[in-house]
Design an enzyme around this catalytic site. Structure first.
Site, mmCIF file in Angstrom:
data_model
loop_
_atom_site.group_PDB
_atom_site.id
_atom_site.type_symbol
_atom_site.label_atom_id
_atom_site.label_comp_id
_atom_site.label_asym_id
_atom_site.label_seq_id
_atom_site.Cartn_x
_atom_site.Cartn_y
_atom_site.Cartn_z
ATOM 1 N N ASP A 77 0.832 -1.276 -0.101
ATOM 2 C CA ASP A 77 -0.082 0.024 0.094
ATOM 3 C C ASP A 77 0.956 1.451 0.022
ATOM 4 O O ASP A 77 0.609 2.307 0.619
ATOM 5 C CB ASP A 77 -0.791 0.102 1.180
ATOM 6 C CG ASP A 77 -2.064 -0.881 1.243
ATOM 7 O OD1 ASP A 77 -1.930 -1.939 0.409
ATOM 8 O OD2 ASP A 77 -2.859 -1.348 2.097
ATOM 9 N N LYS B 246 -6.824 -5.011 -3.114
ATOM 10 C CA LYS B 246 -7.576 -5.776 -1.841
ATOM 11 C C LYS B 246 -8.421 -4.598 -1.279
ATOM 12 O O LYS B 246 -8.200 -3.377 -1.683
ATOM 13 C CB LYS B 246 -6.299 -6.032 -0.851
ATOM 14 C CG LYS B 246 -5.674 -5.128 -0.293
ATOM 15 C CD LYS B 246 -4.754 -5.535 0.672
ATOM 16 C CE LYS B 246 -3.876 -4.388 1.278
ATOM 17 N NZ LYS B 246 -4.841 -3.252 2.014
ATOM 18 N N CYS C 149 -1.666 -2.818 7.777
ATOM 19 C CA CYS C 149 -1.756 -3.801 6.523
ATOM 20 C C CYS C 149 -0.424 -4.607 6.599
ATOM 21 O O CYS C 149 -0.466 -5.643 6.126
ATOM 22 C CB CYS C 149 -1.996 -3.037 5.068
ATOM 23 S SG CYS C 149 -3.852 -2.592 5.198
HETATM 24 C C1 VGL Z 1 -4.462 0.443 5.916
HETATM 25 C C2 VGL Z 1 -6.005 1.584 7.428
HETATM 26 C C3 VGL Z 1 -7.193 1.386 6.418
HETATM 27 C C4 VGL Z 1 -3.013 0.145 5.622
HETATM 28 C C5 VGL Z 1 -5.472 0.607 4.770
HETATM 29 O O1 VGL Z 1 -2.838 0.026 4.619
HETATM 30 O O2 VGL Z 1 -2.221 -0.367 6.576
HETATM 31 N N1 VGL Z 1 -4.730 0.993 7.123
HETATM 32 N N2 VGL Z 1 -6.561 0.841 5.244
#
Ligand code: VGL
Ligand code: ZN
Length: 242
Positions: free
Chosen positions: A46, A143, A188
């Site tokens: 991410d 995702k 994540c």
């Molecule tokens: C994430 C919170 C919500 C992450 C993704 O990538 O860690 N954290 N969505």
């Protein structure tokens, strides 16, 4: 404790845990150097505009991981990157429920943090960071696209049942160990690492190539979860490429 002595302490604790489990025994010397080879994958979580300062769910100093990851990606034969990819009105958004961001609610699949709207599909906010070099990415995996279930992990949705197929992909390519990095360490990166252990991979989180959100003690809790699962941690400078 200084950063270095804290790290040595944590790695020593990890080594004690690892000594009971033979597949990890070779990593007891992880403090010195970790040899990376063809059965290793780099999993980049991410690294998107939304998680970089200026984005909708900024991770402090998130941008600092980009050059470190760019340097690493060229050295692994298997590189997988993930992209948080939510539809508008997603179940994890505080606005969907009229709740305060960062509060907590109960969902059928467990506790859910109420996030600010973030990484909405096809917005600039959801794009991988412009400076992230995608050249060596074998797979870019999205995702969190189920409107009703969040998806922190690269391996399973938060219902812990719906697989993304990543474990099968990695196994088909002979991968035995994953080095996990990116954003955010306490969500994540953590969930991906713990799930990778469950699916039988050795896991090393690259501490300097990851940054955390740290909401209500989530960094400390996250590292505890990872240690309990047998996840090791190292710095990218500990890696040796053959
Ligand atoms: C994430 C919170 C919500 C992450 C993704 O990538 O860690 N954290 N969505
Ligand atoms: Zn998300």
């Amino acid at each position: 404790m200084s950063t270095l002595s804290r790290r040595n302490f944590i790695m020593a604790a990890g080594a004690v845990a690892a000594s009971a489990a033979s597949p990890l025994a070779g990593l007891r010397s992880a403090l010195a150097a970790v040899k990376v080879g063809p059965s290793d994958a780099l999993l980049v979580i991410d690294v998107q505009n939304c998680f970089i300062p200026g984005g909708t769910l900024p991770v402090p100093r998130g941008e600092e991981v980009v050059p470190i990851i760019n340097d690493l990606a060229g050295k692994f034969s298997c590189v997988v990157m993930t992209q948080d990819w939510h539809p508008a009105g997603h179940i994890s958004f505080a606005s969907t429920h009229g709740k305060e961001p960062f509060s907590m609610i109960d969902m059928p699949y467990g506790k859910q943090v109420m996030w600010p709207d973030h990484c909405v599909q096809s917005t600039d906010d959801a794009k991988l960071h412009a400076d992230l070099d995608l050249t060596k990415a074998n797979l870019i995996l999205r995702k969190g696209f189920n409107p009703k279930v969040d998806g922190y992990s690269a391996f399973y949705d938060n219902d812990k049942k719906t697989a993304t197929g990543l474990a099968a992909y990695l196994k088909a390519r002979g991968i035995k160990r994953v080095f996990v990095c990116g954003l955010a360490t306490d969500f994540c990166v953590m969930w991906s690492s713990v799930d990778a252990r469950k699916d039988g991979f050795q896991v090393v989180v690259l501490e300097d190539a990851s940054r955390g959100i740290d909401v209500r003690g989530s960094m400390e809790a996250g590292w505890k979860e990872m240690e309990k699962a047998g996840v090791l941690r190292a710095m990218s400078t500990d890696l040796q490429f053959g």
